[in-house]
Write an enzyme that holds these catalytic residues in place. Structure first.
Site, PDB file in Angstrom:
ATOM      1  N   GLY A  14      31.788  31.041  33.275  1.00 21.00           N
ATOM      2  CA  GLY A  14      32.836  30.211  33.858  1.00 21.00           C
ATOM      3  C   GLY A  14      34.208  30.802  33.629  1.00 21.00           C
ATOM      4  O   GLY A  14      34.341  32.018  33.410  1.00 21.00           O
ATOM      5  N   GLY A  23      37.728  38.639  39.622  1.00 21.84           N
ATOM      6  CA  GLY A  23      36.701  39.606  39.203  1.00 21.84           C
ATOM      7  C   GLY A  23      35.303  39.020  39.361  1.00 21.84           C
ATOM      8  O   GLY A  23      34.392  39.663  39.906  1.00 21.84           O
ATOM      9  N   HIS A  24      35.119  37.783  38.896  1.00 23.80           N
ATOM     10  CA  HIS A  24      33.808  37.134  39.052  1.00 23.80           C
ATOM     11  C   HIS A  24      33.466  36.976  40.535  1.00 23.80           C
ATOM     12  O   HIS A  24      32.318  37.153  40.937  1.00 23.80           O
ATOM     13  CB  HIS A  24      33.816  35.737  38.423  1.00 23.80           C
ATOM     14  CG  HIS A  24      34.033  35.721  36.942  1.00 23.80           C
ATOM     15  ND1 HIS A  24      35.211  35.325  36.371  1.00 23.80           N
ATOM     16  CD2 HIS A  24      33.193  36.036  35.915  1.00 23.80           C
ATOM     17  CE1 HIS A  24      35.117  35.389  35.065  1.00 23.80           C
ATOM     18  NE2 HIS A  24      33.912  35.822  34.754  1.00 23.80           N
ATOM     19  N   GLU A  47      31.823  46.149  35.663  1.00 23.02           N
ATOM     20  CA  GLU A  47      32.084  47.346  34.835  1.00 23.02           C
ATOM     21  C   GLU A  47      33.170  47.081  33.805  1.00 23.02           C
ATOM     22  O   GLU A  47      33.366  47.882  32.897  1.00 23.02           O
ATOM     23  CB  GLU A  47      32.492  48.516  35.730  1.00 23.02           C
ATOM     24  CG  GLU A  47      31.324  49.094  36.500  1.00 23.02           C
ATOM     25  CD  GLU A  47      31.673  50.353  37.264  1.00 23.02           C
ATOM     26  OE1 GLU A  47      32.879  50.558  37.563  1.00 23.02           O
ATOM     27  OE2 GLU A  47      30.751  51.131  37.572  1.00 23.02           O
ATOM     28  N   ARG A  55      40.185  35.981  29.359  1.00 19.75           N
ATOM     29  CA  ARG A  55      41.013  35.891  28.150  1.00 19.75           C
ATOM     30  C   ARG A  55      42.452  36.327  28.386  1.00 19.75           C
ATOM     31  O   ARG A  55      43.290  36.154  27.497  1.00 19.75           O
ATOM     32  CB  ARG A  55      40.368  36.678  27.009  1.00 19.75           C
ATOM     33  CG  ARG A  55      39.072  36.028  26.526  1.00 19.75           C
ATOM     34  CD  ARG A  55      38.507  36.695  25.301  1.00 19.75           C
ATOM     35  NE  ARG A  55      37.409  35.939  24.727  1.00 19.75           N
ATOM     36  CZ  ARG A  55      36.117  36.258  24.855  1.00 19.75           C
ATOM     37  NH1 ARG A  55      35.764  37.340  25.525  1.00 19.75           N
ATOM     38  NH2 ARG A  55      35.179  35.516  24.292  1.00 19.75           N
TER      39      ARG A  55
END
Ligand code: PAF
Length: 298
Positions: free
Chosen positions: A47, A52-53, A164, A203
């Site tokens: 989550g 990027g996800h 990556e 993060r």
């Protein structure tokens, strides 16, 4: 039974994305796709989704007929004192983003579905996990390998996509799938970056404005070191220069700045580097650790 995601307070559904929370419902949702010979792609996530996800979902979409994303903040991969309890959780937001990116089903298991009472098995991958993140976060990769093995066994996807950005994790999962004969193709998705080069990470949200201003220096240092190595410079010099550049730029500490073999992440001999390699670094801004990596040659 598959449900849909609803916002926490009143109003209409944020998304029509189907959500299942246990293995039985996951199997039931997958069954008609399997019966229709549709291929399935899995995108495991914790989550706190960002672009990027979503790029992983789009890659899975391009490589399979149906896409399942999993959302599980895996306690086993957080060490004592790490951010498990404060890790951002917003399922409604994540569900809406997943649906927009082309995801067909969200698997959001309750902790007991992954770690039922009496759970006593750990999947541990040696070699590739030996140092760098493995040394900085003892037990982390065993936690990752265990949950990923379970997700791959539960969803039985044809392909699974990993970024990556967490390069050591990606190679650990490749090793895991190979060693356990898991019938899945592991696909690597390129790192998605902000305009200034900072690799996207959940993060990054922890960074103060001052720290955020320093953060792109990580990618810049990696690019400079990669260019020096490609230009015939010695790996050990590029590593030392890269680490020092991060401290000069304002990072508080450098955990590692290492040139490694691209597959097993083994150390490379001293001197100029002929074969393709991977340059990986982790550095700290306050309590936030930033990871990044770039290809060298190949
Ligand atoms: O990369 C992540 O988000 C996690 O490590 C993963 C692969 C979903 C396992 O919990």
């Amino acid at each position: 039974m598959a449900g849909t995601i609803r916002p926490r307070t009143g109003g209409c559904s944020l998304t029509a994305l189907s959500i299942v929370r246990n293995r039985r419902d996951l199997r039931a949702a997958l069954a008609p796709w399997r019966a229709a010979h549709a291929s399935v792609g899995l995108v495991p996530t914790m989550g706190a989704l960002h672009e990027g996800h979503l790029s992983l979902v789009r890659l899975a979409r391009s490589r399979s007929d149906k896409v399942v994303a999993s959302l599980f903040v895996n306690p086993a991969q957080f060490g004592p004192g790490e951010d498990f309890s404060t890790y951002p959780r917003d399922e409604a937001r994540d569900g809406a983003l997943l649906e927009g990116a082309g995801c067909d089903l969200l698997y959001a298991p309750a902790p007991g579905e992954i770690y039922p009472p009496g759970f006593a098995t750990t999947v541990s991958v040696a070699g590739v996990t030996a140092d760098m993140e493995g040394a900085m976060r003892p037990g982390h990769f065993a936690g990752v390998a265990t949950v990923v093995a379970k997700l791959l066994i539960q969803a039985k996807p044809d392909v699974a996509v990993f970024g990556e950005k967490d390069y050591q994790q990606l190679q650990t999962i490749r090793r895991l799938a190979l060693d356990l004969d898991l019938p899945v193709e592991i696909i690597a998705a390129p790192i998605v970056r902000d305009a200034d080069g900072l690799a996207l990470s959940s993060r990054n949200a922890y960074l103060t404005p001052d720290q955020r201003a320093v953060a792109p220096a990580l990618h810049q240092a990696l690019l400079r070191a990669a260019a020096a190595i490609k230009g015939g410079g010695r790996a050990e010099d590029a590593q030392a220069t890269g680490g020092a550049a991060l401290l000069t730029a304002g990072f508080d500490a450098v955990d590692y700045f290492e040139l490694r073999a691209p597959d097993d992440l083994g150390r490379l001999g001293p001197g100029p580097v002929a074969a393709p390699a991977r340059l990986l670094a982790a550095a700290r801004l306050g309590r936030t650790r930033l990871l990044d990596n770039v290809a060298v040659g190949g």
